[in-house]
Design a protein around this motif. Structure first.
Motif, PDB file in Angstrom:
ATOM      1  N   SER A 173       0.813  -1.215   0.000  1.00 20.53           N
ATOM      2  CA  SER A 173       0.000   0.000   0.000  1.00 20.53           C
ATOM      3  C   SER A 173       0.850   1.270   0.000  1.00 20.53           C
ATOM      4  N   LYS A 174       2.055   1.205   0.527  1.00 17.05           N
ATOM      5  CA  LYS A 174       2.904   2.392   0.580  1.00 17.05           C
ATOM      6  C   LYS A 174       3.679   2.610  -0.715  1.00 17.05           C
ATOM      7  N   LEU A 175       3.561   1.680  -1.633  1.00 18.70           N
ATOM      8  CA  LEU A 175       4.211   1.829  -2.937  1.00 18.70           C
ATOM      9  C   LEU A 175       3.132   2.130  -3.976  1.00 18.70           C
ATOM     10  N   ASP A 176       2.829   1.187  -4.815  1.00 25.11           N
ATOM     11  CA  ASP A 176       1.820   1.426  -5.850  1.00 25.11           C
ATOM     12  C   ASP A 176       0.660   0.455  -5.711  1.00 25.11           C
ATOM     13  N   GLY A 177       0.401   0.011  -4.479  1.00 26.17           N
ATOM     14  CA  GLY A 177      -0.622  -1.004  -4.270  1.00 26.17           C
ATOM     15  C   GLY A 177      -1.830  -0.477  -3.528  1.00 26.17           C
ATOM     16  N   GLY A 178      -2.313  -1.286  -2.592  1.00 25.41           N
ATOM     17  CA  GLY A 178      -3.499  -0.914  -1.827  1.00 25.41           C
ATOM     18  C   GLY A 178      -3.795  -1.959  -0.774  1.00 25.41           C
ATOM     19  N   TRP A 179      -5.053  -2.054  -0.393  1.00 20.44           N
ATOM     20  CA  TRP A 179      -5.489  -2.944   0.681  1.00 20.44           C
ATOM     21  C   TRP A 179      -6.599  -3.861   0.178  1.00 20.44           C
ATOM     22  N   LEU A 180      -6.479  -5.142   0.502  1.00 22.47           N
ATOM     23  CA  LEU A 180      -7.552  -6.088   0.270  1.00 22.47           C
ATOM     24  C   LEU A 180      -8.312  -6.234   1.583  1.00 22.47           C
ATOM     25  N   ILE A 181      -9.567  -5.829   1.581  1.00 26.08           N
ATOM     26  CA  ILE A 181     -10.408  -5.861   2.771  1.00 26.08           C
ATOM     27  C   ILE A 181     -11.294  -7.095   2.691  1.00 26.08           C
ATOM     28  N   LEU A 182     -11.233  -7.946   3.710  1.00 27.17           N
ATOM     29  CA  LEU A 182     -11.981  -9.197   3.687  1.00 27.17           C
ATOM     30  C   LEU A 182     -12.832  -9.328   4.941  1.00 27.17           C
ATOM     31  N   HIS A 183     -14.083  -9.683   4.740  1.00 27.59           N
ATOM     32  CA  HIS A 183     -15.008  -9.955   5.845  1.00 27.59           C
ATOM     33  C   HIS A 183     -15.520 -11.380   5.673  1.00 27.59           C
ATOM     34  N   LEU A 184     -15.508 -12.149   6.762  1.00 28.85           N
ATOM     35  CA  LEU A 184     -15.884 -13.561   6.680  1.00 28.85           C
ATOM     36  C   LEU A 184     -17.393 -13.775   6.588  1.00 28.85           C
ATOM     37  N   GLY A 185     -18.180 -12.736   6.853  1.00 33.64           N
ATOM     38  CA  GLY A 185     -19.625 -12.878   6.746  1.00 33.64           C
ATOM     39  C   GLY A 185     -20.198 -13.805   7.809  1.00 33.64           C
ATOM     40  N   MET A 186     -21.243 -14.552   7.454  1.00 32.64           N
ATOM     41  CA  MET A 186     -21.913 -15.453   8.403  1.00 32.64           C
ATOM     42  C   MET A 186     -21.224 -16.804   8.496  1.00 32.64           C
ATOM     43  N   SER A 187     -20.630 -17.250   7.405  1.00 36.66           N
ATOM     44  CA  SER A 187     -20.158 -18.632   7.368  1.00 36.66           C
ATOM     45  C   SER A 187     -18.784 -18.784   6.723  1.00 36.66           C
ATOM     46  N   GLY A 188     -18.061 -17.673   6.566  1.00 33.42           N
ATOM     47  CA  GLY A 188     -16.797 -17.732   5.853  1.00 33.42           C
ATOM     48  C   GLY A 188     -15.639 -18.242   6.693  1.00 33.42           C
ATOM     49  N   SER A 189     -14.633 -18.756   6.013  1.00 34.49           N
ATOM     50  CA  SER A 189     -13.404 -19.186   6.657  1.00 34.49           C
ATOM     51  C   SER A 189     -12.268 -19.117   5.647  1.00 34.49           C
ATOM     52  N   LEU A 190     -11.055 -18.993   6.156  1.00 33.38           N
ATOM     53  CA  LEU A 190      -9.848 -18.955   5.342  1.00 33.38           C
ATOM     54  C   LEU A 190      -8.994 -20.165   5.670  1.00 33.38           C
ATOM     55  N   ARG A 191      -8.475 -20.804   4.631  1.00 35.28           N
ATOM     56  CA  ARG A 191      -7.589 -21.942   4.844  1.00 35.28           C
ATOM     57  C   ARG A 191      -6.386 -21.827   3.930  1.00 35.28           C
ATOM     58  N   LEU A 192      -5.259 -22.270   4.449  1.00 34.57           N
ATOM     59  CA  LEU A 192      -4.065 -22.427   3.628  1.00 34.57           C
ATOM     60  C   LEU A 192      -4.030 -23.853   3.121  1.00 34.57           C
ATOM     61  N   VAL A 193      -4.012 -24.010   1.790  1.00 31.39           N
ATOM     62  CA  VAL A 193      -4.033 -25.345   1.184  1.00 31.39           C
ATOM     63  C   VAL A 193      -2.900 -25.448   0.185  1.00 31.39           C
ATOM     64  N   THR A 194      -2.619 -26.646  -0.234  1.00 29.91           N
ATOM     65  CA  THR A 194      -1.579 -26.854  -1.242  1.00 29.91           C
ATOM     66  C   THR A 194      -2.103 -26.439  -2.616  1.00 29.91           C
ATOM     67  N   PRO A 195      -1.215 -26.040  -3.515  1.00 32.57           N
ATOM     68  CA  PRO A 195      -1.667 -25.608  -4.852  1.00 32.57           C
ATOM     69  C   PRO A 195      -2.406 -26.688  -5.632  1.00 32.57           C
ATOM     70  N   VAL A 196      -2.199 -27.966  -5.291  1.00 35.35           N
ATOM     71  CA  VAL A 196      -2.844 -29.034  -6.061  1.00 35.35           C
ATOM     72  C   VAL A 196      -4.181 -29.460  -5.472  1.00 35.35           C
ATOM     73  N   MET A 197      -4.574 -28.900  -4.329  1.00 33.37           N
ATOM     74  CA  MET A 197      -5.838 -29.312  -3.726  1.00 33.37           C
ATOM     75  C   MET A 197      -7.005 -28.747  -4.533  1.00 33.37           C
ATOM     76  N   PRO A 198      -7.900 -29.605  -5.018  1.00 33.95           N
ATOM     77  CA  PRO A 198      -9.009 -29.104  -5.838  1.00 33.95           C
ATOM     78  C   PRO A 198      -9.999 -28.293  -5.008  1.00 33.95           C
ATOM     79  N   ALA A 199     -10.587 -27.295  -5.653  1.00 40.56           N
ATOM     80  CA  ALA A 199     -11.590 -26.475  -4.985  1.00 40.56           C
ATOM     81  C   ALA A 199     -12.904 -27.237  -4.870  1.00 40.56           C
ATOM     82  N   GLU A 200     -13.626 -26.984  -3.777  1.00 45.89           N
ATOM     83  CA  GLU A 200     -14.937 -27.584  -3.569  1.00 45.89           C
ATOM     84  C   GLU A 200     -16.025 -26.552  -3.877  1.00 45.89           C
TER      85      GLU A 200
END
Length: 275
Positions: free
Chosen positions: A66-93
């Motif tokens: 953000s201090k260079l030429d970027g910005g901010w990604l604002i994320l809200h999990l809502g009612m049922s959201g979650s974040l997970r770290l997965v491997t690049p080969v794990m298929p999306a559900e």
């Protein structure tokens, strides 16, 4: 809904892995969550480095250079959201709507009810974004103390519990933690905010802070879909004294926990121990 402890646990779980890493791809499997996902966001994010991950209330703020030429990604999990770290080969559900791809891992946003939000804010001043600018005080900050809360409630006739959940006053407490904090402080959730003495507000603020810190230490509460970035679940809900325990004996006096509705939300309390 994920509240402050769950969002903070999510943030802490990502900190060892993402800051300093560049986004090599962004994949959106839907064009709309709570809000429309901006056109061109995938190309805007690609190549940016994540310089930090912050929290404001229930929002996660990803500092993308953000201090260079970027910005901010604002994320809200809502009612049922979650974040997970997965491997690049794990298929999306089915409900995996967003992937941020890094060199060795993928940050995957899952949201079955699609009440979450993903918003881009250009430039360095994320505090000026309309969703962030209106937020109240952080309950774990030094600005939040009993004297401040007492002063803010002198003209508030509303019951104290819905007031604690007003994000324009104080952010992120949520239903579970408001009920548990009021129980620990011995204050009825039905009591008018302007009818609580200053000394009791000092006790309440200490109870709110200890409840939130305990919940963070327990990994938050997993009552619906919330999971940690590694797929684990929180366990604070297992130690609740009153939340979701209507009819059970109060841990202090043994009388049944009561359930009432306030502002459309369930409130759990002991009418004998909380005055």
């Amino acid at each position: 809904m994920p509240e402050l402890p769950e969002v903070e646990v999510s943030r802490q779980g990502l900190l060892p892995y993402l800051p300093g890493q560049r986004i090599v791809d962004a994949i959106f499997r839907t064009q709309k969550l709570r809000h429309d996902i901006p056109d061109g966001l995938a190309s805007r994010l690609t190549g940016l480095r994540v310089d930090g991950i912050h929290r404001r209330g229930k929002y996660l703020l990803f500092d993308c250079e953000s201090k260079l030429d970027g910005g901010w990604l604002i994320l809200h999990l809502g009612m049922s959201g979650s974040l997970r770290l997965v491997t690049p080969v794990m298929p999306a559900e089915k409900h995996d709507h967003v992937d941020l791809v890094f060199a060795d891992t993928v940050l995957r946003f899952r949201d079955p009810r699609r009440f979450g939000a993903l918003i881009w804010h250009e430039g360095s001043h994320v505090d000026r974004h309309p969703l962030i600018a209106v937020l109240g005080v952080e309950p774990l900050s030094t600005a939040f103390d009993g004297d401040w809360l007492y002063a803010q409630t002198r003209r508030r006739r509303a019951p104290i519990k819905p007031l604690l959940m007003d994000s324009h006053l104080v952010v992120g407490i949520g239903n579970i933690y408001a009920s548990e904090s009021l129980y620990r402080a011995g204050i009825s959730p039905l009591r008018a905010a302007n009818r609580i003495r200053q000394e009791r507000y000092r006790i309440l603020v200490a109870s709110i802070r200890s409840t939130l810190e305990t919940a963070i230490g327990a990994g938050g509460s997993s009552v619906r879909d919330y999971v940690h970035s590694d797929g684990g679940t929180g366990c604070f809900q297992l130690s609740c004294a009153v939340y979701n325990r209507q009819g059970d004996p109060c841990p202090t006096c043994g009388r049944p926990i009561r359930l009432v509705r306030q502002a459309g939300r369930s409130t759990f309390y002991c009418q004998y121990c909380q005055r």
